[in-house]
Design an enzyme around this catalytic site. Structure first.
Site, PDB file in Angstrom:
ATOM      1  N   LYS A 233       0.922   4.120  -2.819  1.00  0.00           N
ATOM      2  CA  LYS A 233       0.565   5.516  -2.511  1.00  0.00           C
ATOM      3  C   LYS A 233       1.740   6.467  -2.738  1.00  0.00           C
ATOM      4  O   LYS A 233       1.544   7.615  -3.129  1.00  0.00           O
ATOM      5  CB  LYS A 233       0.040   5.615  -1.078  1.00  0.00           C
ATOM      6  CG  LYS A 233      -1.310   4.891  -0.852  1.00  0.00           C
ATOM      7  CD  LYS A 233      -2.414   5.392  -1.778  1.00  0.00           C
ATOM      8  CE  LYS A 233      -3.801   4.957  -1.322  1.00  0.00           C
ATOM      9  NZ  LYS A 233      -4.850   5.344  -2.272  1.00  0.00           N
TER      10      LYS A 233
ATOM     11  N   TYR B  13       0.839  -1.213   0.000  1.00  0.00           N
ATOM     12  CA  TYR B  13       0.000   0.000   0.000  1.00  0.00           C
ATOM     13  C   TYR B  13       0.872   1.262   0.000  1.00  0.00           C
ATOM     14  O   TYR B  13       0.605   2.216  -0.742  1.00  0.00           O
ATOM     15  CB  TYR B  13      -0.903  -0.063   1.232  1.00  0.00           C
ATOM     16  CG  TYR B  13      -1.906   1.046   1.385  1.00  0.00           C
ATOM     17  CD1 TYR B  13      -3.041   1.116   0.577  1.00  0.00           C
ATOM     18  CD2 TYR B  13      -1.744   2.029   2.370  1.00  0.00           C
ATOM     19  CE1 TYR B  13      -3.969   2.124   0.748  1.00  0.00           C
ATOM     20  CE2 TYR B  13      -2.678   3.029   2.553  1.00  0.00           C
ATOM     21  CZ  TYR B  13      -3.792   3.072   1.746  1.00  0.00           C
ATOM     22  OH  TYR B  13      -4.722   4.073   1.920  1.00  0.00           O
TER      23      TYR B  13
HETATM   24  P1  NAP Z   1     -13.502   2.084   1.582  1.00  0.00           P
HETATM   25  O1  NAP Z   1     -14.435   2.564   2.611  1.00  0.00           O
HETATM   26  O2  NAP Z   1     -13.025   0.669   1.624  1.00  0.00           O
HETATM   27  O3  NAP Z   1     -14.134   2.377   0.143  1.00  0.00           O
HETATM   28  C1  NAP Z   1     -13.431   1.972  -0.996  1.00  0.00           C
HETATM   29  C2  NAP Z   1     -14.147   2.458  -2.228  1.00  0.00           C
HETATM   30  O4  NAP Z   1     -13.348   2.124  -3.358  1.00  0.00           O
HETATM   31  C3  NAP Z   1     -15.498   1.782  -2.426  1.00  0.00           C
HETATM   32  O5  NAP Z   1     -16.351   2.732  -3.012  1.00  0.00           O
HETATM   33  C4  NAP Z   1     -15.181   0.654  -3.415  1.00  0.00           C
HETATM   34  O6  NAP Z   1     -16.284   0.293  -4.217  1.00  0.00           O
HETATM   35  C5  NAP Z   1     -14.125   1.335  -4.257  1.00  0.00           C
HETATM   36  N1  NAP Z   1     -13.230   0.401  -4.944  1.00  0.00           N
HETATM   37  C6  NAP Z   1     -12.367  -0.484  -4.414  1.00  0.00           C
HETATM   38  N2  NAP Z   1     -11.720  -1.146  -5.383  1.00  0.00           N
HETATM   39  C7  NAP Z   1     -12.188  -0.650  -6.562  1.00  0.00           C
HETATM   40  C8  NAP Z   1     -11.910  -0.925  -7.929  1.00  0.00           C
HETATM   41  N3  NAP Z   1     -11.004  -1.849  -8.295  1.00  0.00           N
HETATM   42  N4  NAP Z   1     -12.589  -0.223  -8.870  1.00  0.00           N
HETATM   43  C9  NAP Z   1     -13.516   0.702  -8.533  1.00  0.00           C
HETATM   44  N5  NAP Z   1     -13.807   1.011  -7.244  1.00  0.00           N
HETATM   45  C10 NAP Z   1     -13.148   0.330  -6.289  1.00  0.00           C
HETATM   46  O7  NAP Z   1     -12.147   2.961   1.593  1.00  0.00           O
HETATM   47  P2  NAP Z   1     -11.869   4.452   2.128  1.00  0.00           P
HETATM   48  O8  NAP Z   1     -11.296   4.351   3.481  1.00  0.00           O
HETATM   49  O9  NAP Z   1     -13.017   5.332   1.876  1.00  0.00           O
HETATM   50  O10 NAP Z   1     -10.652   4.857   1.178  1.00  0.00           O
HETATM   51  C11 NAP Z   1     -10.820   5.689   0.048  1.00  0.00           C
HETATM   52  C12 NAP Z   1      -9.454   6.126  -0.430  1.00  0.00           C
HETATM   53  O11 NAP Z   1      -8.775   6.838   0.617  1.00  0.00           O
HETATM   54  C13 NAP Z   1      -8.530   4.967  -0.811  1.00  0.00           C
HETATM   55  O12 NAP Z   1      -7.733   5.320  -1.910  1.00  0.00           O
HETATM   56  C14 NAP Z   1      -7.664   4.811   0.421  1.00  0.00           C
HETATM   57  O13 NAP Z   1      -6.435   4.208   0.122  1.00  0.00           O
HETATM   58  C15 NAP Z   1      -7.515   6.256   0.844  1.00  0.00           C
HETATM   59  N6  NAP Z   1      -7.137   6.446   2.240  1.00  0.00           N
HETATM   60  C16 NAP Z   1      -7.945   5.998   3.244  1.00  0.00           C
HETATM   61  C17 NAP Z   1      -7.557   6.209   4.557  1.00  0.00           C
HETATM   62  C18 NAP Z   1      -8.391   5.758   5.718  1.00  0.00           C
HETATM   63  O14 NAP Z   1      -7.897   5.817   6.857  1.00  0.00           O
HETATM   64  N7  NAP Z   1      -9.621   5.327   5.528  1.00  0.00           N
HETATM   65  C19 NAP Z   1      -6.346   6.863   4.836  1.00  0.00           C
HETATM   66  C20 NAP Z   1      -5.564   7.285   3.788  1.00  0.00           C
HETATM   67  C21 NAP Z   1      -5.957   7.094   2.493  1.00  0.00           C
HETATM   68  P3  NAP Z   1     -17.422  -0.784  -3.723  1.00  0.00           P
HETATM   69  O15 NAP Z   1     -18.268  -0.059  -2.704  1.00  0.00           O
HETATM   70  O16 NAP Z   1     -18.187  -1.127  -4.940  1.00  0.00           O
HETATM   71  O17 NAP Z   1     -16.676  -1.937  -3.108  1.00  0.00           O
END
Ligand code: NAP
Length: 248
Positions: free
Chosen positions: A160, A156
């Site tokens: 990133k 990851y």
């Molecule tokens: P999440 O709640 O797991 O949601 C992930 C989203 O991405 C869902 O809408 C999922 O769609 C979609 N997705 C996953 N794989 C995909 C693919 N191959 N094609 C199209 N859509 C896909 O994650 P989140 O925490 O909101 O994270 C969102 C972003 O922020 C990510 O890039 C993550 O790395 C980044 N981020 C998160 C955090 C954190 O602490 N949460 C911190 C830093 C960065 P479905 O609903 O259809 O499964």
């Protein structure tokens, strides 16, 4: 906050978590939003209904960002339904956390392909209409793990960090076309993605941060809205940390 009336946005992974909050926040400022999702159709349609219920315009588009044809279709959906594409948020992401000796090759590939190759494919498709328009905003959701590294997240963090290099290179490549490319680097945000992270690790990150509170999806969405706005027109190639002061 910022006026996005008449702007058309595409948010990958807009069905849940941070992407959902970004889609709602862009729509609240007047943007029409294409909400991409991979498998969770109900959640994506709920986001669309939340936006249209407030008088906004939105469309759900299923598709895997790892697939080049899908990336083209998503952009086509935006331009054929709404006529143009002004804002791309590369938000879709996934994790497969494991200490390196036990990390499977397929988990390395899935994480790199979703978080990094996906952004490449969708950006490549999206810049065509943006170059024609001579304007655009691309915002890549990276992570503090890509800036500082994180034990158990070599895949990851590499993806990133790669996304940050991608952001800066594309910013240099297409700045003269009136397109800005920036990244937002959140700290720990409670979502489905972080649901399995042990509570003591999150508590330690909060304690190590300057602001001593967990982040919210809305904290991240507000930064994206700013970078998507006309007011951010002279900012490109930057990584904006939204992490309560965890990484400085
Ligand atoms: P999440 O709640 O797991 O949601 C992930 C989203 O991405 C869902 O809408 C999922 O769609 C979609 N997705 C996953 N794989 C995909 C693919 N191959 N094609 C199209 N859509 C896909 O994650 P989140 O925490 O909101 O994270 C969102 C972003 O922020 C990510 O890039 C993550 O790395 C980044 N981020 C998160 C955090 C954190 O602490 N949460 C911190 C830093 C960065 P479905 O609903 O259809 O499964």
């Amino acid at each position: 906050m910022f006026n996005l009336n008449g702007k058309i946005a595409l948010v990958t992974g807009g069905s849940r978590g941070i992407g959902r909050a970004i889609a709602l926040a862009l729509a609240a400022q007047g943007a029409a939003v294409v909400v991409n999702y991979q498998s969770n159709a109900d959640a994506a349609h709920a986001v669309v209904e939340a936006i249209t219920g407030q008088g906004g315009r939105a469309l759900a588009v299923q598709g895997d960002v790892k697939d080049a044809a899908t990336a083209q279709e998503m952009v086509k959906a935006a331009t054929s339904e709404f006529g143009r594409l002004d804002i791309l948020v590369n938000n879709a992401g996934t994790t497969r956390d494991m200490l390196l000796p036990m990390m499977k090759e397929e988990d390395w590939d899935t994480v790199l392909d979703t978080n990094l190759k996906g952004a490449f494919l969708v950006t490549k498709a999206a810049i065509r209409p943006m170059i024609r328009q001579k304007s655009g905003r691309i915002i890549n959701i990276t992570s503090m793990a890509g800036v500082a590294g994180n034990a158990g997240q070599a895949n990851y963090s590499a993806a990133k960090a790669g996304l940050i290099g991608f952001t800066k290179s594309v910013a240099k490549e297409i700045g003269s076309r009136g397109i800005t490319v920036n990244a937002v680097a959140p700290g720990f945000i409670p979502t489905d993605l972080t649901a399995s992270v042990p509570a003591d690790i999150i508590a330690r990150a909060v304690e190590m941060s300057s602001l001593k509170r967990p982040g919210t999806v809305e904290d991240v969405a507000a930064a994206v809205v700013f970078l998507a706005s006309d007011e951010a027109g002279w900012i490109t190639g930057q990584v904006l940390a939204v992490d309560g002061g965890l990484v400085m």
